[in-house]
Design a protein around this motif. Structure first.
Motif, PDB file in Angstrom:
ATOM      1  N   LYS A 169       0.814  -1.220   0.000  1.00 30.67           N
ATOM      2  CA  LYS A 169       0.000   0.000   0.000  1.00 30.67           C
ATOM      3  C   LYS A 169       0.846   1.269   0.000  1.00 30.67           C
ATOM      4  CE  LYS A 169      -4.103  -1.941   0.248  1.00 30.67           C
ATOM      5  NZ  LYS A 169      -3.561  -3.183  -0.383  1.00 30.67           N
ATOM      6  N   PHE A 170       2.137   1.125   0.310  1.00 31.32           N
ATOM      7  CA  PHE A 170       3.034   2.284   0.416  1.00 31.32           C
ATOM      8  C   PHE A 170       4.372   1.966  -0.240  1.00 31.32           C
ATOM      9  CE2 PHE A 170       0.098   2.574   3.956  1.00 31.32           C
ATOM     10  CZ  PHE A 170      -0.260   3.917   3.965  1.00 31.32           C
ATOM     11  N   ARG A 199       2.072   7.045  -0.427  1.00 26.25           N
ATOM     12  CA  ARG A 199       1.039   6.033  -0.580  1.00 26.25           C
ATOM     13  C   ARG A 199       1.122   5.519  -2.025  1.00 26.25           C
ATOM     14  NH1 ARG A 199      -4.556   8.620   0.888  1.00 26.25           N
ATOM     15  NH2 ARG A 199      -4.557   8.840  -1.387  1.00 26.25           N
ATOM     16  N   ASP A 201      -0.966   5.044  -4.433  1.00 27.74           N
ATOM     17  CA  ASP A 201      -1.618   5.818  -5.503  1.00 27.74           C
ATOM     18  C   ASP A 201      -0.896   7.144  -5.760  1.00 27.74           C
ATOM     19  OD1 ASP A 201      -2.461   6.805  -3.033  1.00 27.74           O
ATOM     20  OD2 ASP A 201      -4.507   7.220  -3.689  1.00 27.74           O
ATOM     21  N   GLU A 202      -0.273   7.708  -4.744  1.00 31.28           N
ATOM     22  CA  GLU A 202       0.537   8.920  -4.947  1.00 31.28           C
ATOM     23  C   GLU A 202       1.779   8.585  -5.770  1.00 31.28           C
ATOM     24  OE1 GLU A 202      -0.173  11.422  -0.836  1.00 31.28           O
ATOM     25  OE2 GLU A 202       1.306   9.824  -0.763  1.00 31.28           O
ATOM     26  N   GLU A 250       3.118  -2.753   3.462  1.00 32.55           N
ATOM     27  CA  GLU A 250       1.710  -2.661   3.832  1.00 32.55           C
ATOM     28  C   GLU A 250       1.475  -1.485   4.761  1.00 32.55           C
ATOM     29  OE1 GLU A 250      -0.616  -6.398   4.933  1.00 32.55           O
ATOM     30  OE2 GLU A 250       1.430  -7.171   4.685  1.00 32.55           O
ATOM     31  N   LYS A 251       2.467  -1.280   5.654  1.00 34.86           N
ATOM     32  CA  LYS A 251       2.331  -0.236   6.669  1.00 34.86           C
ATOM     33  C   LYS A 251       2.915   1.085   6.183  1.00 34.86           C
ATOM     34  CE  LYS A 251       3.603  -0.868  10.919  1.00 34.86           C
ATOM     35  NZ  LYS A 251       4.495  -1.443  11.963  1.00 34.86           N
ATOM     36  N   GLN A 252       2.336   2.170   6.637  1.00 38.09           N
ATOM     37  CA  GLN A 252       2.826   3.500   6.268  1.00 38.09           C
ATOM     38  C   GLN A 252       4.258   3.686   6.786  1.00 38.09           C
ATOM     39  OE1 GLN A 252       0.007   6.850   6.637  1.00 38.09           O
ATOM     40  NE2 GLN A 252       1.557   7.848   7.854  1.00 38.09           N
ATOM     41  N   TYR A 268       1.862  13.078   4.925  1.00 39.63           N
ATOM     42  CA  TYR A 268       1.357  13.525   3.620  1.00 39.63           C
ATOM     43  C   TYR A 268       2.096  14.758   3.117  1.00 39.63           C
ATOM     44  CZ  TYR A 268      -2.001   9.847   3.520  1.00 39.63           C
ATOM     45  OH  TYR A 268      -2.550   8.604   3.459  1.00 39.63           O
ATOM     46  N   TYR A 309      -7.269  12.594  -2.473  1.00 39.11           N
ATOM     47  CA  TYR A 309      -7.504  12.894  -1.052  1.00 39.11           C
ATOM     48  C   TYR A 309      -8.969  13.174  -0.751  1.00 39.11           C
ATOM     49  CZ  TYR A 309      -2.572  13.374  -1.866  1.00 39.11           C
ATOM     50  OH  TYR A 309      -1.283  13.123  -2.277  1.00 39.11           O
ATOM     51  N   TYR A 317      -4.553  14.893   8.416  1.00 36.56           N
ATOM     52  CA  TYR A 317      -3.508  14.198   7.650  1.00 36.56           C
ATOM     53  C   TYR A 317      -2.645  15.243   6.954  1.00 36.56           C
ATOM     54  CZ  TYR A 317      -6.332  10.095   8.660  1.00 36.56           C
ATOM     55  OH  TYR A 317      -7.024   9.107   9.313  1.00 36.56           O
TER      56      TYR A 317
END
Ligand SMILES: Nc1nc2c(c(=O)[nH]1)N[C@H]1C(S)=C(S)[C@@H](COP(=O)(O)O)O[C@H]1N2
Ligand SMILES: [Mo]
Length: 318
Positions: A169-170, A199, A201-202, A250-252, A268, A309, A317
């Motif tokens: 995810k990151f 992230r 998608d970013e 998976e984790k930020q 962010y 966002y 965030y």
């Protein structure tokens, strides 16, 4: 970034002394007419003399629809006013201290949640896609901004080839750790190595640039050679320099500036004039070389990322 106040950077710092020479002029000044001629043609690639830069011309640059037509900040300004704490916390010093930084050979490790861990050579990465010139606004959290013709291609070109697993995810980016070359890493100003994250998608957004050049040539060392990120809708510190590791998680990730001062620097860090830094306003900015401040734009004017966002409280965030 903790050290200086955002506001009112004296203009003496913005245009420092003798460093205000570009590399070709420097070589001329040093009496190296032959080398200067070679540099002018963009074919300079020499290890000596010590102060000679080794930026090489990048041919066949594609134009990008993402480019702004705003006035480009002079190259000498951008290349002599750098945040690069691995070298120094003073903005005029990375240009001097990074001249001998070794950018070849250079490998980038691909790790974490990927179908296959691998290590890529910088020269193979540069062949993933055609080099584009992207003229982006770049806004530092300290309140200054620049307009730079960066060179690179979308980070998504690399991510596709890294083949991350669905659970990723990151993406985490790590800068080289080498105190023998980077004097700032012998001091505890930050937790080394410098880590940043996005992230997924970013990271996959076409605006997110995997960058290896600027102003027609490969990057000067002080601007992050041989490989850095440029994420134009985020504060400058998200754009990590001298990347050696890209890890899918998976984790930020915990980014270095967030770890250093969590109340001041979030994960962010989208440019946002409505969310002040605890110690200063983010409503305005000064383009380096200009006198009057200008209003800071939401997402630094890159409205096309707003949908990433939607539904998120960007005060929480930050
Ligand atoms: N590794 C590393 N990357 C970094 C930094 C740093 O200190 N170390 N500074 C960041 C900050 S605060 C900014 S504003 C930009 C500056 O990029 P530039 O010097 O090319 O303008 O780099 C970012 N990337
Ligand atoms: Mo910055």
């Amino acid at each position: 970034m903790l050290i200086k106040k955002a506001d009112d950077i004296p203009s003496s710092e913005i245009t420092p002394k003798s460093l205000y020479l570009n590399r070709r002029k420097f070589l001329v000044a040093a009496g190296l007419a032959g080398a200067a001629a070679a540099a002018a043609k963009g074919i300079l690639d020499i290890a000596s003399p010590e102060r000679a830069y080794a930026e090489e011309k990048i041919p066949n640059l594609q134009k990008s629809p993402f480019s702004t037509n705003e006035k480009i900040t002079p190259e000498q300004t951008v290349a002599n006013y750098n945040n690069y704490y691995e070298f120094s916390t003073e903005k005029d010093e990375p240009a001097k201290l990074a001249t001998k930084f070794r950018t070849h050979p250079w490998k980038v490790k691909i790790e974490g949640d990927v179908s296959k861990k691998q290590e890529w050579d910088i020269d193979s990465i540069l062949k993933f896609a055609p080099a584009e010139e992207r003229i982006y606004r770049h806004r530092c959290v300290e309140g200054w901004s620049i307009v730079v013709p960066w060179i690179g291609f979308s980070l998504s070109e690399l991510i596709k080839r890294a083949d991350p697993l669905g659970k990723a995810k990151f993406v985490e980016f790590t800068t080289i750790l080498d105190p023998s070359q980077m004097p700032g890493q012998t001091r505890n100003v930050l937790d080394w190595p410098y880590v940043e994250g996005l992230r997924m998608d970013e990271a996959m957004h076409p605006l997110t640039l995997l960058c290896f050049g600027m102003y027609g040539t490969t990057l000067p060392n002080q601007d992050g050679a041989p490989l850095r990120l440029v994420v134009p809708w985020k504060y400058g510190f998200k754009s990590a320099k001298a990347i050696v590791r890209i890890k899918f998680t998976e984790k930020q990730p915990v980014n270095t500036w967030n770890r250093s001062a969590p109340n001041e620097y979030g994960f962010y860090s989208n440019v946002n004039p409505n969310v002040d830094h605890p110690r200063w306003s983010q409503k305005t900015e000064r383009r380096l070389g200009e006198f009057l401040k200008r209003p800071t734009l939401m997402f630094n004017g890159y409205d096309q990322v707003a949908s990433l966002y939607s539904g998120m409280d960007l005060k929480k965030y930050f």
